[in-house]
Design an enzyme around this catalytic site. Structure first.
Site, PDB file in Angstrom:
ATOM      1  N   ASP A 292       0.845  -1.180   0.000  1.00 50.41           N
ATOM      2  CA  ASP A 292       0.000   0.000   0.000  1.00 50.41           C
ATOM      3  C   ASP A 292       0.887   1.239   0.000  1.00 50.41           C
ATOM      4  O   ASP A 292       2.082   1.155   0.280  1.00 50.41           O
ATOM      5  CB  ASP A 292      -0.888   0.027   1.251  1.00 50.41           C
ATOM      6  CG  ASP A 292      -2.001  -1.011   1.168  1.00 50.41           C
ATOM      7  OD1 ASP A 292      -2.264  -1.479   0.062  1.00 50.41           O
ATOM      8  OD2 ASP A 292      -2.581  -1.344   2.214  1.00 50.41           O
ATOM      9  N   ASP A 613      -4.421  -3.059   5.110  1.00 50.03           N
ATOM     10  CA  ASP A 613      -4.918  -2.570   6.396  1.00 50.03           C
ATOM     11  C   ASP A 613      -6.430  -2.657   6.526  1.00 50.03           C
ATOM     12  O   ASP A 613      -6.951  -2.666   7.637  1.00 50.03           O
ATOM     13  CB  ASP A 613      -4.475  -1.118   6.617  1.00 50.03           C
ATOM     14  CG  ASP A 613      -4.871  -0.204   5.458  1.00 50.03           C
ATOM     15  OD1 ASP A 613      -5.606  -0.665   4.567  1.00 50.03           O
ATOM     16  OD2 ASP A 613      -4.442   0.967   5.455  1.00 50.03           O
ATOM     17  N   ASP A 617      -9.027  -6.009   2.366  1.00 52.32           N
ATOM     18  CA  ASP A 617      -7.724  -6.561   1.989  1.00 52.32           C
ATOM     19  C   ASP A 617      -7.548  -7.996   2.465  1.00 52.32           C
ATOM     20  O   ASP A 617      -6.546  -8.637   2.127  1.00 52.32           O
ATOM     21  CB  ASP A 617      -6.595  -5.704   2.590  1.00 52.32           C
ATOM     22  CG  ASP A 617      -6.481  -4.344   1.916  1.00 52.32           C
ATOM     23  OD1 ASP A 617      -6.767  -4.282   0.711  1.00 52.32           O
ATOM     24  OD2 ASP A 617      -6.114  -3.372   2.582  1.00 52.32           O
TER      25      ASP A 617
END
Length: 1036
Positions: A292, A613, A617
Site C-alpha cells: 500500500d 490494512d 484486503d
C-alpha cells in the site's frame, strides 16, 4: 449493540437470557436485538418503525444516545454486561500439553529414534542365563541407557512427517513450509542411509565373528558357551543401533524450531509481530512485495499544501483575505460538515510537537486547512450536530466520494461533496468564480483545469481532492436513493492538493529490496499521477525505465477477454513490468496477487508478500505467501488474515523481515553443513572400526556426547547467528534451491576427508605415534584405554573447531567475522571445551575414558586447530572446478504450489498434476452436477415435497456468522476441487438447459456444453429408485 449481542449470545449463562431480565430495565430483550440484527434493508427499517417508532425511539429504550453513545457510568456498564453479555469474542481453546506431545511424536526422525530406544531399552534388561555378575551386565545397561537417553535431545515441536502423519493431525493446521518440506525429505533420506549402514554393520560383525569362531578356530557351539555368544551378538546389535542413532539427523527439527523461535523473538524488536512461524522463513524467499502507499510508504500525516479556489491556483495555503468571503464560508462549511465527526485535530501531546490527527487522515488534513484559514470547524459542527444531518452518502471504493445533505432553514436542501478530483469534477457543471458566484463549467474548462491544476499537483505527489456542493428545492423532495440524479450538476468550490510525505527511511529500504532481487509494487487507490510521483520519490520506478503504471480500470481491461473473464496469459504479459497500480480496488489487488502467484512465467514461481490494512484486503492477505497487516491502521479482519503484523506500519520493517527470513535459511544451512560432516565421519568410523577391529572406536556414551554437541548445542549456537546487511546483497534462494549447495558439499566432503584421515591414522598407528598400548581388539569387558581416549578427544576437538568453520557457507575465508556479536555461540564453544576436559580427566569408566597427559592434550589441540587451517585450503579451491559435486536437499515438486489457498487448508496438488487432472476433474464434476440437478427436479415434482420441512435458512446474518466456515480459522481443513461452485436449487430449476456457470473465471473450461438432455439412467444409481425424499435431502 449489535456486536455486543452477537458475541454474547452463545456463551453467556442461560439464566441471564430470560425475557424478564431484559425487558425490566430496558425496552427490548436480547432476543429482540438478535432478531433485529438478522434483518437487513427495508425489512429492518420496517421492523424498527413498527416496534420502536424510529432510531431515536430505539435508542431511548436502550437508554443511550445516537451520537454520544453510552455515558460510561461504571455501574451502568456492569449492569449492561450482566443483561446483554460482554462485547468479547471468546478465544480459541488452546491445545493440551498431551496433544502437543502427540503432534511432536509424529516427526519421522523421532519415530526412528523411538524404535531404536525401545529396542535398546529392551536389550538393557536382558540378562543372559547363567550370568550372575552385575559387572557383566553393566556395559549393556550403559549402552542401552545411552540410546534411551537420546529422546530428551529432540525438539519439543518436530516438523510434519509424511502425508499419512499429516492427515493424522486432524483439524490442526500443520502445513509444511518450504524449508520444513526440504528438511523432512533430507532427514528421511539420511535416515534410510543410516539404517542401511547399521544393518550392514551388524551383518558384517555377526558374519566375521561366526566365521572366525566356528570356521577358522573350528570351535563348537557348546551349551555352556551360549551366554557368552549371546553377549557378543547383543554387543554387535548395540553397535548397529549406535551407527543408526549417529546417522539419523535428529537435530534438524530442533534447529528449525530454535532458529524460528529466536528469529521471531528478535523480529518483535524490529516491529514485526509474527503470527505464523513459517512466514519468517517464507519471507526470506520473497521475490515480490505488493505494498500500500498511504501509511506504509508514506507517513500518513495529511497536510493541504496547495489549493485552487476562486479560480486562482495557490501554490501555498492562501491567506483568508485572498479568498472571497462567500467562497470561504462555503469551503469551511463543506469541510466541517461533510466529514466524520470523529475526525478531529487535537492539541499536541508535547509543547513542541505537531497537532494530533484523530480519525480519517485525509479528513484531518482538510480540517487542518480550516484551522489554517483561521476558522474553527467545531463551531460549525456545534451549529449542525450530527443527528441533524439529513442524509449521508459514505465513502466507498466504487463511489470514490462522500456527500452529506443538510436541511436549510428555508426548507431547502444543500449537499456537500468531496472526493477524487477527476471523478467529482466530471459531475460539476458550475464553479465558483473570483467573486464567489457560480459560473458555467464546461467539459473544455474541466480539461483545461485537469491539465493546468490537477496534473501538476499530482506530479508533485499530491493527492487532489475536489470539494463541491449542490442546492435542492424543499418541494418536491428529491429521491435521495437515486444517486444517479443526486450526485450530478454539482458546483465546484475548490480543489486542494494534500501532501502525504514519503517516510524518510523508505527510499533506502526499497533500494535494499531491489539489490536483494525483490520487486516492489505499489497498489493504491490514489490518482495515477500522484501514485507515479510517490513511486519515483520512493525509488520504485525511475524516469526512463521500461516499467508500466496502470489504473484499475485499464488493468482489468487488459487482463480480461471478450467475455469479461480473467485469463492468466493476459496477466503474465502485464505483471513482470507493472510497478504501480493506481485507482485500484481491493478486488484488483487480490487479482494481481493471485495472478503473480499462479504464474509460471519466468524461471521460477514468484513468492509474493502483500501489505494491507482494510477489511477488504483480507482475501489478498490470505492469498499472499506472506501477508503483512498494519498494526496501527489495520482492522481486526486484516490482522486475522495476515501472517505478520507491522507494529509501526512502516515499510522498512518489511526489509527487516526479509533479512531475518534469509538468516533463518542460512542458519539451517550452517547447521546442516556442520552436522552432516559429523554424521558422515561418525558413521564411517563406527562402521569401519567395527568391521575391522570388532568394536567401535567411539563408545555409545561417547556417541551420546558427540550427538549432544552436534545437535542441541550446535543448533543453539549456529541457529542464533544475528543477520547482517550482506544477506540483502544476493538474490532470493527460491523454492527449488537445494539446502546443501555445491560449496557446502565441498566443505562437508573436504572436512570429512581431513577428519577421517586423522581418526584412521590414530586408530591404526596411534599406539606407535604416542608410544602407548593399543586399544584395538580389546577383550569384551576390557577397561578404557589411552589409545581410544585420544581418538575420542581428537574427534570432539575437531568438531569444536569445525563448528567455527561452519559459520560461513558461501566460501568466505574469514570464519571469525562477527563471532563476538553472538555471545551464545562463544558461550557454547567454550562451555563445550570445558565439559570435554571434565569428561576426559574425570569421566572414567562411564565415558570409557582415562586421563590424558599435557603433551597428549596438546597434540589433540593441534589436530583440532588443523581444522581451521584445512578450512582455508578448502575455501581456496574453486567450486566450479569440482564437477563431481552434487547439490542435495531439493524441495519436492508440491512445494512449488502456494501452500495456503484463500479460505481453506487444502492438500497441495502439483502444478503438472493439476493441469493433467483439470479436465478429468471438471468432467466428473459436470456429470455429478447434472445428476444432482436431475435429482432436484425429480424431488420437486414429487408429491412428497409438501410434507417435508423447509430446509434451514442461512439468510440470518446471525446464523451465518456462527457457521464455522465463515470464520477465518486456520484449524478448519477444507479441501476444494478446482473451482468452488455451489449448487443452488434455484439455479438448478431455472437453467434446464445447462448447469450454472462457474464464478471462478480463471477456469474457463467449464462444462457449458453439457445439458440435462443427457441420458438420465445413470443418475438413478446414486439414489434409491422411487425415493424422491432421499434425492431432495442429497441435493439440498
Amino acid at each position: 449493540m449489535g456486536d455486543m449481542t452477537n458475541s454474547a449470545v452463545d456463551f453467556y449463562p442461560k439464566n441471564q437470557r430470560g425475557e424478564s431480565n431484559h425487558a425490566g430495565e430496558f425496552g427490548c430483550s436480547l432476543d429482540e436485538l438478535r432478531s433485529l440484527m438478522e434483518l437487513r434493508g427495508a425489512e429492518g427499517v420496517q421492523k424498527m418503525q413498527d416496534t420502536y417508532g424510529d432510531v431515536n425511539g430505539f435508542c431511548r429504550r436502550l437508554k443511550t444516545s445516537p451520537t454520544e453513545g453510552l455515558a460510561g457510568n461504571p455501574a451502568d456498564l456492569e449492569n449492561r454486561k450482566q443483561i446483554f453479555g460482554r462485547n468479547f469474542i471468546p478465544p480459541k481453546k488452546p491445545k493440551t500439553f498431551l496433544q502437543l506431545v502427540w503432534e511432536a511424536l509424529q516427526d519421522v526422525t523421532l519415530i526412528i529414534l523411538e524404535l531404536a530406544a525401545i529396542i535398546s531399552l529392551g536389550l538393557s534388561f536382558y540378562q543372559p542365563p547363567g550370568e550372575r555378575s552385575e559387572s557383566d551386565g553393566a556395559p549393556k545397561k550403559q549402552d542401552g541407557a545411552a540410546a534411551m537417553e537420546m529422546q530428551p535431545l529432540k525438539s519439543a515441536e518436530g516438523g510434519d512427517g509424511d502425508d499419512k502423519e499429516k492427515k493424522k493431525a486432524g483439524s490442526s493446521k500443520k502445513e509444511k513450509s518450504v524449508l520444513q518440506g526440504k528438511l523432512t525429505k533430507l532427514a528421511v533420506q539420511i535416515g534410510k542411509a543410516g539404517l542401511v549402514m547399521s544393518a550392514i554393520t551388524v551383518i558384517i560383525l555377526v558374519l566375521y565373528f561366526a566365521i572366525d569362531t566356528f570356521v577358522i578356530q573350528k570351535l563348537q557351539w557348546l551349551p555352556e558357551c551360549t551366554p557368552v555368544y549371546i553377549q557378543f551378538f547383543v554387543k554387535f546389535f548395540i553397535i548397529g543401533v549406535t551407527v543408526l542413532v549417529v546417522a539419523v539427523p535428529e537435530g534438524l527439527p530442533l534447529a528449525v524450531t530454535i532458529s524460528l523461535a529466536y528469529s521471531v523473538k528478535k523480529m518483535m524488536k524490529d516491529n514485526n509481530l509474527v503470527r505464523h512461524l513459517d512466514a519468517c522463513e517464507t519471507m526470506g524467499n520473497a521475490t515480490a512485495i505488493c505494498s500500500d502507499k498511504t501509511g506504509t510508504l508514506t507517513t500518513n500525516r495529511m497536510t493541504v499544501v496547495q489549493a485552487y479556489v476562486g479560480e486562482v491556483h495557490h501554490k501555498e495555503v492562501p491567506d483568508p483575505d485572498a479568498i472571497p468571503s462567500k467562497t470561504l464560508d462555503m469551503l469551511v462549511n463543506a469541510i466541517s460538515l461533510n466529514s466524520a465527526y470523529t475526525s478531529k485535530i487535537l492539541p499536541p501531546e508535547k509543547d513542541i510537537g505537531l497537532p494530533r490527527q484523530v480519525g480519517n487522515k485525509t479528513e484531518c488534513g482538510l480540517l487542518g486547512l480550516v484551522l489554517d484559514l483561521k476558522r474553527d470547524y467545531q463551531t460549525v459542527r456545534d451549529q449542525t450536530p450530527e443527528e441533524k444531518l439529513y442524509k449521508v452518502y459514505t465513502f466507498n471504493s466504487e463511489r470514490k466520494s462522500m456527500s452529506t445533505v443538510i436541511k436549510m432553514q428555508d426548507g431547502s436542501f444543500r449537499m456537500y461533496s468531496k472526493g477524487a478530483s477527476e471523478i467529482v469534477l466530471k459531475k460539476c457543471s458550475n464553479i465558483l468564480n473570483t467573486a464567489g458566484e457560480p459560473r458555467g463549467f464546461r467539459p473544455r474548462d474541466r480539461d483545461e483545469m485537469v491539465k493546468k491544476v490537477i496534473e501538476p499537483m499530482a506530479c508533485n505527489g499530491l493527492r487532489t481532492i475536489c470539494i463541491a456542493f449542490r442546492d435542492f428545492p424543499g418541494s418536491p423532495e428529491p429521491d435521495w436513493d437515486n444517486e444517479n440524479i443526486i450526485l450530478i450538476d454539482l458546483t465546484c468550490i475548490a480543489v486542494v492538493g494534500i501532501e502525504d510525505p514519503v517516510r524518510p527511511e523508505v527510499p533506502d529500504a526499497i533500494k535494499k529490496c531491489q539489490q536483494a532481487g525483490i520487486t516492489v509494487r505499489m497498489v493504491t487507490g490514489d490518482n495515477i499521477n500522484t501514485a507515479r510521483a510517490i513511486a519515483i520519490k520512493c525509488g520504485i520506478i525511475s524516469p526512463g525505465e521500461d516499467f508500466i503504471c496502470l489504473e484499475g480500470k485499464d488493468f482489468n481491461r487488459r487482463i480480461r477477454n471478450e467475455k469479461g473473464e480473467i485469463e492468466q496469459e493476459r496477466i503474465d504479459k502485464i505483471w513482470p513490468k507493472l510497478r504501480v497500480l493506481a485507482r485500484s480496488s481491493p478486488t484488483d489487488k487480490h487479482t494481481l496477487v493471485k495472478g503473480i502467484i499462479d504464474s509460471l512465467h519466468g524461471e521460477r514461481r514468484q513468492v509474493v508478500a502483500v501489505t494491507g490494512d482494510g477489511t477488504n484486503d483480507g482475501p489478498a492477505l490470505k492469498k499472499a505467501d506472506v501477508g503483512f497487516a498494519m498494526g496501527i491502521a489495520g482492522t481486526d479482519v486484516a490482522k486475522e488474515a495476515s501472517d505478520i503484523i507491522l507494529t509501526d506500519d512502516n515499510f522498512s520493517s518489511i526489509v527487516k523481515a526479509v533479512m531475518w527470513g534469509r538468516n533463518v535459511y542460512d542458519s539451517i544451512s550452517k547447521f546442516l553443513q556442520f552436522q552432516l560432516t559429523v554424521n558422515i565421519v561418525a558413521v564411517i568410523v563406527a562402521f569401519t572400526g567395527a568391521c575391522i577391529t570388532q568394536d567401535s572406536p567411539l563408545k555409545a556414551v561417547q556417541m551420546l556426547w558427540v550427538n549432544l554437541i552436534m545437535d542441541t548445542f550446535a543448533s543453539l549456537a549456529l541457529a542464533t547467528e544475528p543477520p547482517t546487511e550482506s544477506l540483502l546483497m544476493r538474490k532470493p534462494y527460491g523454492r527449488n534451491k537445494p539446502l546443501i549447495s555445491r560449496t557446502m558439499m565441498k566443505n562437508i566432503l573436504g572436512h570429512g576427508i581431513y577428519q577421517l584421515t586423522v581418526i584412521f591414522t590414530l586408530l591404526f598407528a596411534g599406539e606407535t605415534i604416542f608410544n602407548i598400548d593399543s586399544g584395538r581388539n580389546a577383550p569384551l569387558h576390557a577397561p578404557p584405554s589411552e589409545h581410544y581416549t585420544i581418538i575420542f578427544n581428537t574427534f570432539v576437538l575437531m568438531q569444536l573447531f569445525n563448528e567455527i568453520n561452519a559459520r560461513k557457507i558461501h566460501g568466505e575465508k574469514n570464519v571469525f567475522d562477527g563471532i563476538f556479536r553472538n555471545p551464545i555461540f562463544c558461550s557454547i564453544v567454550f562451555g563445550t571445551f570445558a565439559i570435554q576436559i571434565v569428561i576426559i580427566q574425570f569421566g572414567g569408566k562411564p565415558f570409557s575414558c582415562i586421563p590424558l597427559q599435557i603433551d597428549q592434550w596438546l597434540w589433540c589441540m593441534v589436530l583440532g586447530v588443523g581444522e581451521l587451517l584445512w578450512g582455508q585450503i578448502i575455501s581456496s579451491i574453486p567450486t566450479n572446478r569440482l564437477k563431481f559435486l552434487k547439490e542435495a536437499g531439493h524441495g519436492t515438486q508440491k512445494d512449488d504450489i502456494p501452500e495456503e489457498e484463500l479460505n481453506e487448508d487444502a492438500e497441495e496438488i502439483d502444478h503438472a498434476e493439476r493441469e493433467l487432472r483439470r479436465g478429468q476433474i471438471l468432467w466428473f464434476r459436470g456429470l455429478n452436477r447434472i445428476q444432482t440437478q436431475i435429482r432436484v427436479v425429480k424431488a420437486f415434482r414429487s408429491s412428497l415435497y409438501e410434507g417435508l420441512e423447509k430446509p434451514e435458512s442461512k439468510s440470518s446474518i446471525h446464523n451465518f456468522m456462527t457457521h464455522p466456515e465463515f470464520r477465518i480459522d486456520d484449524s478448519q481443513p477444507h479441501i476444494p476441487l478446482i473451482d468452488d461452485t455451489d449448487i443452488e436449487e434455484d439455479a438448478a430449476l431455472k437453467q434446464n438447459s445447462s448447469p450454472p456457470s462457474s464464478p471462478n473465471k480463471n477456469n474457463n473450461a467449464i462444462d457449458s456444453g453439457i445439458n440435462l438432455t443427457t441420458d438420465t439412467s445413470k443418475s438413478a444409481t446414486s439414489s434409491s429408485p422411487g425415493s424422491p425424499l432421499h434425492s431432495l435431502e442429497t441435493s439440498l
